[in-house]
Design a protein around this motif. Structure first.
Motif, PDB file in Angstrom:
ATOM      1  N   GLY A  73     -11.786 -65.284  -0.824  1.00  0.00           N
ATOM      2  CA  GLY A  73     -12.020 -64.300   0.229  1.00  0.00           C
ATOM      3  C   GLY A  73     -13.133 -63.318  -0.025  1.00  0.00           C
ATOM      4  O   GLY A  73     -13.434 -62.491   0.835  1.00  0.00           O
ATOM      5  N   SER A  74     -13.760 -63.334  -1.192  1.00  0.00           N
ATOM      6  CA  SER A  74     -14.848 -62.387  -1.459  1.00  0.00           C
ATOM      7  C   SER A  74     -16.106 -62.819  -0.697  1.00  0.00           C
ATOM      8  O   SER A  74     -16.270 -63.985  -0.346  1.00  0.00           O
ATOM      9  N   GLN A  75     -16.989 -61.846  -0.464  1.00  0.00           N
ATOM     10  CA  GLN A  75     -18.257 -62.115   0.212  1.00  0.00           C
ATOM     11  C   GLN A  75     -19.378 -61.432  -0.546  1.00  0.00           C
ATOM     12  O   GLN A  75     -19.181 -60.377  -1.152  1.00  0.00           O
ATOM     13  N   ALA A  76     -20.561 -62.034  -0.526  1.00  0.00           N
ATOM     14  CA  ALA A  76     -21.726 -61.466  -1.203  1.00  0.00           C
ATOM     15  C   ALA A  76     -22.952 -61.731  -0.360  1.00  0.00           C
ATOM     16  O   ALA A  76     -23.118 -62.824   0.187  1.00  0.00           O
ATOM     17  N   GLU A  77     -23.805 -60.710  -0.227  1.00  0.00           N
ATOM     18  CA  GLU A  77     -25.092 -60.882   0.447  1.00  0.00           C
ATOM     19  C   GLU A  77     -26.012 -61.707  -0.465  1.00  0.00           C
ATOM     20  O   GLU A  77     -26.159 -61.406  -1.656  1.00  0.00           O
ATOM     21  N   VAL A  78     -26.621 -62.749   0.085  1.00  0.00           N
ATOM     22  CA  VAL A  78     -27.456 -63.632  -0.724  1.00  0.00           C
ATOM     23  C   VAL A  78     -28.756 -63.945   0.009  1.00  0.00           C
ATOM     24  O   VAL A  78     -28.857 -63.796   1.229  1.00  0.00           O
ATOM     25  N   GLU A  79     -29.753 -64.374  -0.768  1.00  0.00           N
ATOM     26  CA  GLU A  79     -31.002 -64.922  -0.241  1.00  0.00           C
ATOM     27  C   GLU A  79     -31.082 -66.384  -0.658  1.00  0.00           C
ATOM     28  O   GLU A  79     -30.864 -66.715  -1.832  1.00  0.00           O
ATOM     29  N   THR A 112     -28.337 -64.483   4.161  1.00  0.00           N
ATOM     30  CA  THR A 112     -27.045 -64.787   4.754  1.00  0.00           C
ATOM     31  C   THR A 112     -25.972 -64.287   3.794  1.00  0.00           C
ATOM     32  O   THR A 112     -26.247 -63.425   2.954  1.00  0.00           O
ATOM     33  N   ILE A 113     -24.739 -64.822   3.891  1.00  0.00           N
ATOM     34  CA  ILE A 113     -23.666 -64.404   2.994  1.00  0.00           C
ATOM     35  C   ILE A 113     -23.076 -65.634   2.303  1.00  0.00           C
ATOM     36  O   ILE A 113     -23.166 -66.752   2.809  1.00  0.00           O
ATOM     37  N   MET A 114     -22.483 -65.394   1.134  1.00  0.00           N
ATOM     38  CA  MET A 114     -21.774 -66.424   0.381  1.00  0.00           C
ATOM     39  C   MET A 114     -20.306 -66.027   0.330  1.00  0.00           C
ATOM     40  O   MET A 114     -19.967 -64.905  -0.082  1.00  0.00           O
ATOM     41  N   ARG A 115     -19.410 -66.929   0.768  1.00  0.00           N
ATOM     42  CA  ARG A 115     -17.988 -66.649   0.809  1.00  0.00           C
ATOM     43  C   ARG A 115     -17.289 -67.349  -0.345  1.00  0.00           C
ATOM     44  O   ARG A 115     -17.471 -68.560  -0.560  1.00  0.00           O
ATOM     45  N   GLY A 116     -16.510 -66.584  -1.091  1.00  0.00           N
ATOM     46  CA  GLY A 116     -15.760 -67.152  -2.194  1.00  0.00           C
ATOM     47  C   GLY A 116     -14.477 -67.819  -1.716  1.00  0.00           C
ATOM     48  O   GLY A 116     -13.984 -67.562  -0.605  1.00  0.00           O
ATOM     49  N   ASP A 117     -13.911 -68.665  -2.573  1.00  0.00           N
ATOM     50  CA  ASP A 117     -12.698 -69.391  -2.219  1.00  0.00           C
ATOM     51  C   ASP A 117     -11.498 -68.461  -2.090  1.00  0.00           C
ATOM     52  O   ASP A 117     -10.509 -68.810  -1.442  1.00  0.00           O
ATOM     53  N   ALA A 152     -18.741 -69.037  -5.621  1.00  0.00           N
ATOM     54  CA  ALA A 152     -17.768 -69.724  -4.773  1.00  0.00           C
ATOM     55  C   ALA A 152     -16.332 -69.548  -5.267  1.00  0.00           C
ATOM     56  O   ALA A 152     -15.397 -70.015  -4.613  1.00  0.00           O
ATOM     57  N   GLU A 153     -16.165 -68.906  -6.437  1.00  0.00           N
ATOM     58  CA  GLU A 153     -14.846 -68.659  -7.028  1.00  0.00           C
ATOM     59  C   GLU A 153     -14.092 -69.967  -7.251  1.00  0.00           C
ATOM     60  O   GLU A 153     -12.914 -70.112  -6.903  1.00  0.00           O
ATOM     61  N   LEU A 154     -14.809 -70.936  -7.845  1.00  0.00           N
ATOM     62  CA  LEU A 154     -14.218 -72.224  -8.169  1.00  0.00           C
ATOM     63  C   LEU A 154     -14.178 -72.376  -9.687  1.00  0.00           C
ATOM     64  O   LEU A 154     -15.128 -71.992 -10.384  1.00  0.00           O
ATOM     65  N   GLN A 188     -14.062 -79.384  -8.470  1.00  0.00           N
ATOM     66  CA  GLN A 188     -13.480 -78.866  -7.228  1.00  0.00           C
ATOM     67  C   GLN A 188     -14.539 -78.580  -6.176  1.00  0.00           C
ATOM     68  O   GLN A 188     -14.222 -78.510  -4.993  1.00  0.00           O
ATOM     69  N   ALA A 189     -15.805 -78.380  -6.583  1.00  0.00           N
ATOM     70  CA  ALA A 189     -16.880 -78.153  -5.611  1.00  0.00           C
ATOM     71  C   ALA A 189     -17.429 -79.460  -5.074  1.00  0.00           C
ATOM     72  O   ALA A 189     -17.830 -79.542  -3.905  1.00  0.00           O
ATOM     73  N   ARG A 190     -17.431 -80.508  -5.903  1.00  0.00           N
ATOM     74  CA  ARG A 190     -18.032 -81.772  -5.511  1.00  0.00           C
ATOM     75  C   ARG A 190     -17.285 -82.379  -4.323  1.00  0.00           C
ATOM     76  O   ARG A 190     -16.062 -82.511  -4.332  1.00  0.00           O
ATOM     77  N   GLY A 191     -18.025 -82.740  -3.277  1.00  0.00           N
ATOM     78  CA  GLY A 191     -17.441 -83.344  -2.088  1.00  0.00           C
ATOM     79  C   GLY A 191     -17.086 -82.360  -0.998  1.00  0.00           C
ATOM     80  O   GLY A 191     -16.825 -82.756   0.144  1.00  0.00           O
ATOM     81  N   GLU A 192     -17.081 -81.041  -1.330  1.00  0.00           N
ATOM     82  CA  GLU A 192     -16.788 -80.030  -0.313  1.00  0.00           C
ATOM     83  C   GLU A 192     -18.032 -79.781   0.540  1.00  0.00           C
ATOM     84  O   GLU A 192     -19.172 -79.931   0.078  1.00  0.00           O
ATOM     85  N   GLU A 193     -17.811 -79.365   1.802  1.00  0.00           N
ATOM     86  CA  GLU A 193     -18.936 -79.012   2.667  1.00  0.00           C
ATOM     87  C   GLU A 193     -19.488 -77.653   2.261  1.00  0.00           C
ATOM     88  O   GLU A 193     -18.727 -76.699   2.040  1.00  0.00           O
ATOM     89  N   LEU A 194     -20.807 -77.562   2.157  1.00  0.00           N
ATOM     90  CA  LEU A 194     -21.433 -76.306   1.748  1.00  0.00           C
ATOM     91  C   LEU A 194     -21.176 -75.201   2.767  1.00  0.00           C
ATOM     92  O   LEU A 194     -21.102 -74.026   2.411  1.00  0.00           O
ATOM     93  N   SER A 195     -21.027 -75.557   4.053  1.00  0.00           N
ATOM     94  CA  SER A 195     -20.774 -74.548   5.094  1.00  0.00           C
ATOM     95  C   SER A 195     -19.456 -73.815   4.873  1.00  0.00           C
ATOM     96  O   SER A 195     -19.237 -72.748   5.435  1.00  0.00           O
ATOM     97  N   ARG A 196     -18.573 -74.370   4.043  1.00  0.00           N
ATOM     98  CA  ARG A 196     -17.325 -73.677   3.714  1.00  0.00           C
ATOM     99  C   ARG A 196     -17.607 -72.403   2.925  1.00  0.00           C
ATOM    100  O   ARG A 196     -16.848 -71.437   3.000  1.00  0.00           O
ATOM    101  N   PHE A 197     -18.708 -72.400   2.166  1.00  0.00           N
ATOM    102  CA  PHE A 197     -19.017 -71.261   1.306  1.00  0.00           C
ATOM    103  C   PHE A 197     -20.228 -70.467   1.792  1.00  0.00           C
ATOM    104  O   PHE A 197     -20.297 -69.259   1.573  1.00  0.00           O
TER     105      PHE A 197
END
Length: 454
Positions: free
Chosen positions: A339-345, A332-337, A290-292, A297-306
């Motif tokens: 702008g990076s993206q990674a293919e994930v399972e 699906t994909i994981m989006r970093g804070d 998530a590049e955090l 900084q992750a706690r309380g954020e919506e998971l759909s953001r990443f």
């Protein structure tokens, strides 16, 4: 051919034949299948009805397209229609229409698909039954593996030909440690007795138990063995029972501490979210994806953001977990804070935390795969060509050739890792320096140094 003969021929061409006028109203109907005629209630029940109103909602567009194509003199095209019977039961039919030349009427040929639909339904039910059976087998395997690991007595599974240890429980691991082979764990004078016991088991299937002495500690144990058959190979199931001393208990891990440590150190990302989709806690691997910089900084954020290409993907995933239980390997994909993206399972499960439902996610990055080193890639075809020798050379020579290829690759890799330091390479490979020198000369690797010459 007269009109009566033509009508009989048309009726025999399909299970049901309908004559439809330009307004889509059924003007005549004939059956070539008595079972379908009985299911539809006969000819009189359909004459005068609109064909569009006689089919299910999902088939009305298909009927209009079929009649329009017939009116335009297009080539007949078969379509799957669901006809509503008189008792409300839907009957699947395969239909095609052709307009009569010089008239606004079309002839619709229908084939009964009930048998095919029944076979498809049975296939789906059989597949679901197989999935349930596979699930029960996996659960049974898990139970027996847990019993195998929790046994206080050392239990091993050996290859009957080579006596190589294939599986061992925790008690056996603690007893044997890093012993190179099964027999090396016993005193030298006991090994002939053990070999005789295993030979008797191989021939008879079972044998009497033997008292044997362990190497090093001198501890006496009672050894028993049974023969197992797996596909075309034979296996030994070996059990050791301690004599004269209390059996050592299997050390069970402390669940909370060790599990928390594992989650923190695992290379797979782990995140726990509440019912509102907001992050409760996450491990360092998730923060990296998530590049955090930290968990705060992750706690309380919506998971759909990443997580997910669109926010709807997380909603679908949570709906699956709520309705059907754990979800495995959802890609699906994981989006970093940044702008990076990674293919994930993603695998997800519903848990209870403090009486409140929440969801745990395990996320594995599958976007990067380690590439094969060029040197190893160039050597692989030599190993692959060994299969061409099957049938032309004896198996013993074929195995020796394969062993030589693997041995040479291992020596070259050890020399490369140690910067051509032969003493370190020999230690890495578990060889003496003299044995390494012999193998270097055999395979023509490098040049002899002063120690090797001496």
């Amino acid at each position: 051919m007269d009109a009566e003969a033509a009508s009989r021929l048309i009726a025999a061409a399909a299970d049901a034949t309908l004559v439809v006028d330009g307004d889509g109203v059924i003007r005549d109907m004939a059956f070539g299948n008595a079972d379908l005629a009985a299911a539809l209630g006969g000819r009189k029940a359909w004459v005068g009805r609109s064909l569009v109103d006689s089919v299910a909602e999902d088939s009305r567009g298909k009927v209009q397209e079929m009649l329009a194509g017939a009116a335009g003199h297009e080539a007949p095209r078969w379509r799957h229609l669901n006809l509503r019977g008189m008792d409300g039961v839907t009957l699947p039919l395969l239909c095609a229409a052709n307009q009569v030349t010089g008239s606004d009427r079309s002839v619709v040929f229908a084939r009964d698909l009930r048998l095919l639909a029944s076979l498809q339904q049975r296939l789906v039910e059989a597949q679901q039954a197989m999935e349930r059976e596979y699930g029960r087998l996996r659960q049974a395997e898990t139970r027996y593996r847990l019993l195998f690991q929790m046994s206080g007595e050392p239990v091993l599974v050996l290859d009957a030909a080579s006596l190589r240890v294939l599986e061992a429980n925790l008690a056996a691991d603690r007893l044997f440690g890093a012993e190179p082979s099964f027999l090396d764990a016993f005193a030298a004078e006991e090994r002939p007795k053990i070999e005789a016991l295993l030979a008797a088991v191989r021939s008879a299937g079972t044998a009497e138990e033997r008292r044997v002495m362990l190497a090093g500690t001198g501890r006496e144990v009672l050894l028993s063995a049974s023969l197992l058959r797996h596909e075309r190979s034979a296996l030994f199931l070996v059990r050791l029972a301690y004599l004269g001393v209390e059996r050592e208990p299997v050390a069970a891990p402390t669940s909370s501490t060790r599990l928390a440590g594992f989650v923190e150190s695992t290379p797979d990302a782990f995140v726990l979210i509440g019912a509102d989709g907001r992050i409760i806690t996450a491990n360092p691997a998730f923060l990296d994806l998530a590049e955090l910089p930290n968990e705060a900084q992750a706690r309380g954020e919506e998971l759909s953001r990443f997580l997910g290409r669109q926010s709807i993907e997380l909603d679908v995933l949570l709906a699956q977990v709520r309705g059907r239980g754990p979800v495995r390997l959802f890609r699906t994909i994981m989006r970093g804070d940044h702008g990076s993206q990674a293919e994930v399972e993603v695998s997800a499960v519903s848990v209870i935390d403090g009486g409140q439902p929440c969801f745990g996610f395990t996320i594995r990055d599958i976007g990067t795969r380690p590439a094969l080193q060029p040197e190893a890639a160039s050597a692989l075809p030599a190993a692959g060509q060994l299969t061409d020798l099957v049938g032309r050379v004896p198996l013993k020579e074929l195995v020796r050739e394969a062993t030589d290829v693997i041995e040479k690759l291992a020596i070259e890799a050890a020399l490369e890792l140690t910067g051509n330091n032969r003493a370190s390479a020999a230690e890495m490979l578990g060889l003496s320096r003299q044995s390494l020198y012999v193998k270097l000369r055999r395979y023509g690797i490098g040049e002899a140094d002063a120690d090797e010459e001496s």
